[in-house]
Structures are given as structure tokens and as C-alpha cells.
Design an enzyme around this catalytic site. Sequence first.
Site, PDB file in Angstrom:
ATOM      1  N   LYS A   1       0.514   3.647  -2.848  1.00 63.01           N
ATOM      2  CA  LYS A   1      -0.687   4.270  -3.076  1.00 63.01           C
ATOM      3  C   LYS A   1      -0.482   5.846  -3.278  1.00 63.01           C
ATOM      4  CE  LYS A   1      -3.574   0.827  -1.090  1.00 63.01           C
ATOM      5  NZ  LYS A   1      -4.342   0.385  -0.024  1.00 63.01           N
TER       6      LYS A   1
ATOM      7  N   SER B   1       0.903  -1.175  -0.057  1.00 67.01           N
ATOM      8  CA  SER B   1      -0.116  -0.047   0.071  1.00 67.01           C
ATOM      9  C   SER B   1       0.802   1.268  -0.054  1.00 67.01           C
ATOM     10  CB  SER B   1      -0.910   0.012   1.170  1.00 67.01           C
ATOM     11  OG  SER B   1      -1.895  -0.740   0.943  1.00 67.01           O
TER      12      SER B   1
ATOM     13  N   TYR C   1      -4.847   4.062   7.809  1.00 66.22           N
ATOM     14  CA  TYR C   1      -6.095   3.480   7.851  1.00 66.22           C
ATOM     15  C   TYR C   1      -6.904   3.897   8.830  1.00 66.22           C
ATOM     16  CZ  TYR C   1      -3.371   0.499   4.749  1.00 66.22           C
ATOM     17  OH  TYR C   1      -2.393   0.156   3.828  1.00 66.22           O
TER      18      TYR C   1
ATOM     19  N   VAL D   1       1.011  -3.608   4.056  1.00 69.73           N
ATOM     20  CA  VAL D   1       0.954  -4.817   4.714  1.00 69.73           C
ATOM     21  C   VAL D   1       2.251  -5.872   4.673  1.00 69.73           C
ATOM     22  CG1 VAL D   1      -1.637  -5.243   4.573  1.00 69.73           C
ATOM     23  CG2 VAL D   1      -0.204  -6.141   2.748  1.00 69.73           C
TER      24      VAL D   1
HETATM   25  N1  GLN Z   1      -1.909  -5.680  -2.130  1.00 67.24           N
HETATM   26  C1  GLN Z   1      -2.622  -5.281  -0.598  1.00 67.24           C
HETATM   27  C2  GLN Z   1      -3.990  -5.610  -1.042  1.00 67.24           C
HETATM   28  O1  GLN Z   1      -4.498  -5.055  -2.020  1.00 67.24           O
HETATM   29  C3  GLN Z   1      -2.366  -4.024  -0.005  1.00 67.24           C
HETATM   30  C4  GLN Z   1      -2.629  -3.682   1.143  1.00 67.24           C
HETATM   31  C5  GLN Z   1      -2.102  -3.100   2.205  1.00 67.24           C
HETATM   32  O2  GLN Z   1      -0.733  -2.853   2.058  1.00 67.24           O
HETATM   33  N2  GLN Z   1      -2.473  -2.509   2.900  1.00 67.24           N
HETATM   34  O3  GLN Z   1      -4.579  -6.201  -0.184  1.00 67.24           O
END
Ligand code: GLN
Length: 390
Positions: free
Chosen positions: A66, A63, A240, A258
Site C-alpha cells: 500500500k 498490505s 491499523y 497479513v
Molecule cells: N490482500 C489483503 C486484503 O485485502 C491485504 C490485507 C492486509 O495485508 N492487511 O484483505
Amino acid sequence: MDPIVALMQQVVDDVSDDDSGSPASYIPELATVDPDRLAFAVVGPRGIVRSVGDDEVEFTIQSISKPFVLAHVLSRQGLDAVMKRVGTEPSGEPFNAISLEEGTGRPENPMVNAGAIATTGMVEGADVAERTRRILETLSAFAGRELRVDESVYRSESTTGDRNRALGHLMRSYGIVDAPVDVALETYFRQCSILVTVRDLSVMASTLAFGGVNPVTGERVASERVARDVLSIMSSCGMYDFSGEWLLRVGLPAKSGVSGGVLAVAPSQFGVAAFSPRLDRHGNSVRGQAIVATMSDRMGMHLLEPHESISQPIVDITETPEGRVIRLSGELGFAAAERVLAVLRDLAVATPSGSTISLDARELARSHPAALVALKVELDGLPASITLLE
Ligand code: GLN
């Protein structure tokens, strides 16, 4: 040892015993990581990258991609076009929540999965390969090094990505995603599978910290406004459903992923990043957050605490045969205009009548328009004639 590296090592040693949390396992390939990995990197204004721990280990960005894909679409299509498809409000929900705005179908913000799929869907290109290439180019410019995709993590994400696909279908039904769902989603999975080290992440963070200019390569990667917009959204939404408490306790725009990476930005000061795969219940790295929080505390980086030197110009006074010359350089902020005026007032009172004062603002690297206006208005009221050179 370099004193900053010693300080960083101390921070890492202080958090290293905490083995709470566990690595993400819903993407099977992520569960194969060594959970004990621990790394920390910092980049300051001169572009020197300092790092400790497992700083050469590559992991997928997840993420943390992003905000940089957001920067990409903001640069090309502008804020209004982006906001037609995605909001900017903290969601207060897990990163993979299936929730869209009633009526419009817009996801809450570009830092949760739904919002990121919407922004990735905006990246231009004929197919997944071309869109991925554009994303790789942008992220590589932020990192100052050519990045690449980890194919096995990508396959693992794609095989298990039905929840994200569901979000894609839902958003396409509202017209939020124009691209075919499989194109948007496979591009998104590839973007999440880009390999980085903690050093790369710290350089990416520092590029946002210095208004879009990568301090290592000197390249302008995004405009100042785009960097500011991205940081604003990271401040309210980057962690988040922990974003509010994070801003309260740590006070820095940040983004986590993650795989255990987290980066944070102290504007005009530092980009920092940490890596440790064990996650808490929000999906944020336990020790990564602790490192950034401790660093922010020890170095006084909380955005909302007062700083004496904010936008303070350098004031240089010289006597010349024509009178006094006051040279301003550096940055003139609104609050600092007050202080410059106080200096001018004292000088004006002490200046014998008939002699002149000139205020030379031509060397200011940056002045905030309101600060200069405030200064001009007040100059007229001073008991000496002051000429402003700008
Ligand atoms: N590739 C992960 C997903 O889409 C990214 C989520 C994250 O890093 N929080 O679930």
C-alpha cells in the site's frame, strides 16, 4: 561474524520462542504457509543488506504494497489529487472495515483496504495487466529487483474478496473510484499477491529511509517529498488500529501485511523488515513486531528521542594569509545554526581587530533555509567582520 549480524541474530533468538497468534486464513492460500518461518533484514546508508533466518523465503507482500502504490500515485498525480479521494487520518478500525467519511465517501487513509483500493483505482492503464505492470515496475524499483505476482495467491484472493469488492462498489457510487470496480479490484488483488523476501522489504524500507533513493541500486525512485509524505502516513496509520501504540512504543513509521511481513523506517539511518506469519488480533505479525521493537530499542531508533548529531555540520577551521576560513560541510539544521554561531562568537572575540573571518557555506550538502537566514541575521551582530560565502 559481522557485529550487526550478530546483534540481529540475538534479536531473532530472543523472540523465536513466541508461538502466539496464527497465520491469516481468510485468504485460503495464505493458511498453507509454514507458521514457523522467521526472518529479519536491515539495510543502512551504504546499501549493504544484512539478513538472518529464512531470508530467501518468498511470501506475498499483501498490505505492505500500500505505501508503495501510494508513492506511485503521489508521484504522478500529486498530494491534492490523492487527498480528494482518500483521507490521512488514523482509522482506529480494523484494516478491512467498511467505513467511509460521511458525505464524501472518502476512506480514512491509504493504509487500510478501502483507502488502498482507492489509490490503486488511481493507477493509470487501459486494463488490469497494464495497471499491474506499472505497479510491478514501481515496487521492483523500490526493491532493486524484478518482482512478480504469485498466481495462486491472486486467485485465492480474488475468489474470496467479496468484502473488498463491496468496498469498491461503495466507493464507486461516491465517485472515489473512477475505474470499473472489477479493474480496480483485480489490480488490487494482484498487487497484494506480489512475491517478496524479507531482504526485498528491507531494501524497499531503506529507499523510503533515504529520501526516495534506493541505497542498493543508487536509483532515485521517488522524490524526497513523496517519500516524506508516505512516511508521515505510515507513522499515523501503518499498523491499523495499533498505530498509536506502535508509535508510542517503537517510534518508527511502519507497515505490516497479513502474510506476516512488517517493515519499518528509521529516516536517514536504516530500513528494516521482518517476516513471521503468525498474526495478532490486529492482523500484525507477532514476532515481526517484536523484532522491530527490540531493534528500535537496542539501537536507539525511536524518532522522538533526542539525537545529538541531528543536522550538525562539520566545522573545519584553517588559518590562511588572508585570515581565518571556517568551512561548513554536511548538513546545517536550524538547531545546529545556534551551535555554529557559538563557535563564531568565540572566534570573533579572540580575533585581533583588522583580521578577517570568512565563513564558507558552499560545501554544505544540505542547509535548511531558516538555518541560513538565522545565521546571517546573527553574523551582523558579531564583534568582527565575517564574510559569508554561499
Ligand atoms: N490482500 C489483503 C486484503 O485485502 C491485504 C490485507 C492486509 O495485508 N492487511 O484483505
